[in-house]
Design a protein around this motif. Structure first.
Motif, short mmCIF file in Angstrom:
data_model
loop_
_atom_site.label_atom_id
_atom_site.label_comp_id
_atom_site.label_asym_id
_atom_site.label_seq_id
_atom_site.Cartn_x
_atom_site.Cartn_y
_atom_site.Cartn_z
N PRO A 113 0.72 -1.09 -0.15
CA PRO A 113 -0.06 -0.05 0.16
C PRO A 113 0.95 1.23 0.11
N VAL A 114 1.94 1.37 0.71
CA VAL A 114 2.92 2.56 0.98
C VAL A 114 3.16 2.98 -0.52
N GLN A 115 3.85 1.72 -1.28
CA GLN A 115 4.25 1.90 -2.67
C GLN A 115 3.00 2.55 -3.45
N ALA A 116 1.99 1.74 -3.32
CA ALA A 116 0.96 2.14 -4.25
C ALA A 116 0.49 3.60 -4.16
N VAL A 117 0.57 4.10 -3.03
CA VAL A 117 0.03 5.58 -2.79
C VAL A 117 1.20 6.47 -3.31
N LYS A 118 2.24 6.10 -3.37
CA LYS A 118 3.42 6.86 -3.87
C LYS A 118 3.25 6.85 -5.33
N MET A 154 -5.09 6.03 3.26
CA MET A 154 -3.68 7.06 2.83
C MET A 154 -4.18 8.00 1.71
N LEU A 155 -5.02 7.44 0.64
CA LEU A 155 -5.08 8.09 -0.22
C LEU A 155 -6.26 9.20 0.01
N SER A 156 -7.38 8.80 0.82
CA SER A 156 -8.30 9.69 1.01
C SER A 156 -7.71 11.02 2.02
N GLU A 157 -6.73 10.72 2.61
CA GLU A 157 -6.20 11.69 3.58
C GLU A 157 -5.16 12.52 2.59
N GLN A 158 -4.47 11.96 1.62
CA GLN A 158 -3.22 12.58 0.99
C GLN A 158 -3.71 13.26 -0.24
N ALA A 159 -4.73 12.31 -0.90
CA ALA A 159 -5.31 13.03 -2.29
C ALA A 159 -6.81 13.19 -2.26
N PRO A 160 -7.28 13.98 -1.75
CA PRO A 160 -8.83 14.33 -1.56
C PRO A 160 -9.51 14.35 -3.01
N ASP A 161 -8.50 14.93 -3.96
CA ASP A 161 -9.33 15.20 -5.14
C ASP A 161 -9.53 14.04 -6.10
N ILE A 162 -9.04 12.73 -5.62
CA ILE A 162 -9.07 11.70 -6.51
C ILE A 162 -10.27 10.73 -6.15
N LYS A 163 -11.10 10.36 -6.81
CA LYS A 163 -12.24 9.37 -6.49
C LYS A 163 -11.75 8.02 -6.58
#
Ligand code: CLF
Ligand code: SF4
Length: 520
Positions: A113-118, A154-163
């Motif tokens: 998941p950490v790699q995926a978020v990057k 992690m994505l909802s926190e770091q990239a709220p503009d992505i569905k």
């Protein structure tokens, strides 16, 4: 502002975003009212979205899978974080990605998941038109809840503009609906191949349920119950549900119209009937036992039969579990982990740039839509509305995206298929091929790349592209497919309509109609 390009040549845009809200139930029902293929482009977002409540439009206007129009302009990406699966499908070989939402026979690189978020942040900062992150494998995302939800969190926190989007076989869905809602996941796909356990027993040899392997009809019955329960729970939460079904001739092809009716009645937003792909070399049960997939005509006939009941998706590309880019293209090789490690991403800054791009896209698409409406009306008034000839014609279109004809015949790896008739233009689907200019003399069994494309285009009477070389011209004409490079950079549906009208004016439609009547 100048729009950045998503691939080598196309620019991109999108429609008006409305305010968010709840109540998908109402909208999911409303959507289906416009299905079927009446005048105009029934596959287009103009039709699909025109009547939707504003809060639902907000959820779909830039989702390339939930809106046919959006797929010309917006990109999605997948991250392969979910290796395990809790069922067995007869069209799946575990060596490859989940075939419920991926092209069979493809292996994706698994990420933590950490790699995926990057990776997601890097892609979103580089391709601002990437609006949706999906988790669709390589196994079942909800059979790997820790890895899937860690990525979403992690994505909802770091990239709220992505569905955020997820696809599942549905077995453990009811237990995960609360968790999905927590991360504002608005789009869930459930693969539902049947609502009858006898049919299910021919598709699913076993499921893994409550620490036991349950075989045959009993396992299929549990899976069906869980899928239906999950669907109802998602709809009740206002989450949009797309249902995928794999069409398996002789197994569930006669049954899927009923599936469509039932999922529509329960509030599903969209139905995506995908063809079974069962190559023997994939080593699946169906592949090894000779189960065939449907023909283009069979698939279209079933999609048309189901479309009386609900909105159909016809632009699915059966993506891989680590796909990146527009549907139909794969830019994954630009974002390997070693390349990403070298990137310095400032996502808050990237978000500002993304918002500007999206606003510019919005404007561009709105003006295109207005221009298109005006021109289509004009063409209608001039010719087609006279209803002199009503015979429908299939045409193939080469495009790289942007809703325009902007691909060279020889470079096309797929063609979009449109049907023109006195009722207007509608999108039918896509057909993949080997690009003629890259295919060499043969692409297996002594068949040339051009032979393959001619076969793929069977049934089409014209192919519209930005350019077509001298060499394929003759063979295309001999196969009854008129090459046409006169509408480069024009909007697809408008160009198709013009060519149809030209055919009418020179009597080509009448001639064919006469021939058809003689045969009849
Ligand atoms: Fe991916 Fe699926 Fe979400 Fe789209 S794909 S998880 S809904 S973001 Fe789309 Fe690809 Fe077809 Fe899937 S074209 S395979 S339907
Ligand atoms: Fe394969 Fe997907 Fe079916 Fe699991 S749900 S068996 S990964 S196709």
């Amino acid at each position: 502002m100048q729009l950045p390009v998503l691939n080598n040549s196309a620019s991109f845009s999108h429609p008006n975003p409305p305010p968010a809200g709840e109540g998908a139930n109402e909208a999911q029902g409303a959507t289906s009212k416009s299905s079927g293929c009446s005048a105009g482009s029934c596959g287009s977002t103009d039709d699909q979205m025109g009547h939707l409540p504003e809060h639902i439009r907000q959820k779909v206007f830039n989702h390339p899978c939930y809106s046919e129009e959006a797929h010309h302009y917006f990109a999605r990406m997948h991250v392969a974080v979910a290796p395990a699966c809790n069922i067995q499908c007869n069209y799946c070989n575990r060596k490859y990605d989940c075939a419920n939402e991926s092209r069979p026979g493809v292996v994706s690189e698994l990420h933590h998941p950490v790699q995926a978020v990057k990776k997601v942040l890097a892609v979103a900062a580089t391709i601002p038109q990437m609006t949706v992150l999906g988790i669709a494998g390589p196994g079942d995302p909800l059979a790997n809840p820790e890895r899937t939800f860690e990525t979403f969190r992690m994505l909802s926190e770091q990239a709220p503009d992505i569905k955020l989007c997820v696809s599942t076989n549905g077995l453990s869905l009811p237990d995960q609906v609360e968790e999905l809602a927590k991360y504002n996941i608005d789009h869930v796909t459930i693969t539902i191949n049947c609502v009858d356990a006898d049919v299910g027993a021919q598709i699913y040899p076993w499921i893994f349920w409550k620490n036991k392997r349950i075989k045959g009809r009993e396992g299929a019955a549990i899976l069906i119950e869980q899928q239906q329960k999950g669907l109802e729970m998602l709809v009740a939460k206002g989450i949009l549900v797309k249902v995928n079904s794999v069409m398996i001739p002789g197994v569930n092809d006669q049954h899927l119209a009923e599936v469509s009716k039932i999922v529509k009645a329960k509030g599903a937003f969209l139905h995506n009937v995908m063809p079974l792909i069962s190559e023997a070399e994939h080593g699946t049960y169906y592949g090894l036992t000779g189960q065939r997939g449907p023909t283009h005509d069979e698939l279209q006939a079933l999609q048309d039969a189901c479309s009386g009941d609900m909105n159909m998706m016809r632009h699915c590309r059966q993506c891989r579990a680590d796909a990146v880019g527009l549907l139909g293209e794969d830019r994954g090789s630009e974002f390997t982990m070693d390349k990403i490690e070298e990137m310095d991403i400032n996502y808050p800054e990237a978000m500002k740039m993304r918002a500007e791009v999206h606003a510019a896209i919005n404007e561009e698409l709105e003006s295109k839509r207005l221009a298109k409406e005006a021109k289509v009306q004009l063409v209608s008034i001039q010719g087609i509305q006279k209803k002199e000839v009503t015979r429908p014609v299939l045409m193939a279109v080469a495009t790289k995206g942007g809703g325009v004809i902007n691909e060279h015949f020889g470079h096309a790896s797929e063609f979009l298929i449109y049907e023109a008739s006195s009722e207007g233009v509608r999108f039918i689907g896509h057909r993949k091929t080997t690009p003629y200019c890259e295919g060499g003399d043969t692409c297996g069994d002594g068949e040339s790349a051009l032979d393959k494309t001619l076969k793929v285009l069977a049934g089409c009477e014209a192919v519209l592209c930005s350019k077509v070389g001298y060499e394929p011209w003759g063979p295309l004409e001999a196969a009854g497919i008129q090459p046409n490079g006169e509408h480069a950079m024009e909007a697809i549906e408008e160009a198709v309509l013009k060519v149809y009208d030209e055919m009418r004016v020179v009597g080509k439609l009448e001639a064919k109609l006469d021939e058809q009547q003689k045969v009849a």
